[in-house]
Scaffold this active site. Sequence first.
Site, mmCIF file in Angstrom:
data_model
loop_
_atom_site.group_PDB
_atom_site.id
_atom_site.type_symbol
_atom_site.label_atom_id
_atom_site.label_comp_id
_atom_site.label_asym_id
_atom_site.label_seq_id
_atom_site.Cartn_x
_atom_site.Cartn_y
_atom_site.Cartn_z
ATOM 1 N N HIS A 33 3.198 8.138 -2.234
ATOM 2 C CA HIS A 33 2.190 7.105 -2.473
ATOM 3 C C HIS A 33 1.866 6.951 -3.963
ATOM 4 C CE1 HIS A 33 -0.136 4.410 0.029
ATOM 5 N NE2 HIS A 33 -1.185 4.565 -0.759
ATOM 6 N N TYR A 69 -7.850 0.267 -9.067
ATOM 7 C CA TYR A 69 -6.860 0.429 -10.132
ATOM 8 C C TYR A 69 -7.386 -0.042 -11.479
ATOM 9 C CZ TYR A 69 -3.850 1.306 -6.181
ATOM 10 O OH TYR A 69 -3.322 1.829 -5.023
ATOM 11 N N HIS A 126 -3.606 -5.593 0.571
ATOM 12 C CA HIS A 126 -4.993 -5.184 0.763
ATOM 13 C C HIS A 126 -5.815 -6.327 1.348
ATOM 14 C CE1 HIS A 126 -4.679 -1.897 -2.592
ATOM 15 N NE2 HIS A 126 -4.198 -1.491 -1.429
ATOM 16 N N LYS A 155 0.345 -1.577 7.040
ATOM 17 C CA LYS A 155 -0.923 -0.978 7.438
ATOM 18 C C LYS A 155 -1.885 -2.060 7.907
ATOM 19 C CE LYS A 155 -4.395 2.306 5.783
ATOM 20 N NZ LYS A 155 -4.840 3.122 4.615
ATOM 21 N N ARG A 196 4.481 1.395 0.766
ATOM 22 C CA ARG A 196 4.152 2.707 1.321
ATOM 23 C C ARG A 196 5.459 3.323 1.824
ATOM 24 N NH1 ARG A 196 0.372 -1.057 3.214
ATOM 25 N NH2 ARG A 196 -1.791 -0.648 2.579
ATOM 26 N N ARG A 211 3.375 3.872 -5.430
ATOM 27 C CA ARG A 211 2.651 2.637 -5.096
ATOM 28 C C ARG A 211 1.452 2.468 -6.033
ATOM 29 N NH1 ARG A 211 1.209 -1.044 -0.833
ATOM 30 N NH2 ARG A 211 -1.012 -1.034 -0.342
#
Length: 348
Positions: free
Chosen positions: A266, A301, A292, A160, A135, A269
């Site tokens: 982003h 994705y 994640h 994050k 990010r 990414r």
Amino acid sequence: MGKSAFLEQVRCELRTRQYSLRTEKTYLFWIRNFIRFNEKRHPSEMGNAEIERFLSYLAVRRQVSAATQNLALCAIVFMYRHLLNREIADLNYSYTRTPKNLPTVLGADEVAAILGQMRGKIRLITSLLYGCGLRIQEALMLRVKDIDLSGRSVFVFRGKGSKDRYTLLPASLVPSLQWQIEQVRQLHQEDLRLGHGLTSVPASLFRKYQGTLKDFAWQYLFPSTTRCVHPHDGYVCRHHLHPSAYTKQLRKAVIASGVAKRVTAHTFRHSFATRLLQLGTDIRTVQELLGHTDLRTTEIYTHVLGNRRAGTTSPLDALPAGIAEDLPGYQPQHSGDSELALLNRHCA
């Protein structure tokens, strides 16, 4: 209004609970706007009716996005819950459902075209976004000690969700990173010569690490061009490059490249994750590299790839080759063109 005693109490509560500086600024902004909208009445004198009227104003008159509406509501709920010890119940307004859009991804030729319009550290930052799946905030917060050139890895501290992780480091970036680290070293030595040299850290870490904050290893990989006063602890330090400085350069590069897509930091990414899946990387590995928590977040994705339809050939592709050659703008496909060759060709 910005120096009111009540807003200072909100600020103190946010810092006590160790909210980020960005969240602090955002929450104070919406709480301040809520109070001003209601003619500067104290929140203790207001309730659901005033909250609903403010949120309706944002949605109808200001026409803000669903995410912005939710953010304003979060700020107000925080204020009532933690400052006034009141839970907001039976509100005739709920969190707005944010549209779930598939992410925009770039092909290798498009990434190369954008990189070809960049120079210096801006190009290096973009290469890290695409090559490591970072990010933008994670890339800008990298410190010298987070880069392992020999082990080809990058350590992401408190990404994050406050999660630490390692991700891969492209071998092609090693020379550029060595050059950037040397630039940081020279800047740091000049700061030390002038009696400075402290880097910025979150308030919760200052007391613990203040003895090492002048060490070269703690310096940001992409430091700001100027020193500043730390907003929490008041010491003179050098922060990292601001995201807006990168965004301005990215926009210029995208326009110059001719890529006809909405490209943000982003996007690289997203493109990193999609390309790894295209190359056959296990989805669990991609999940780990992206940081994640939930695999379902990574699975988006596979929708971008159409992975659930893997092995299915479009009827149009089954037509004789001569049919396709008659289409406007037909270009023969060169299967031997690797992604690396495309990047080298555009970035030369």
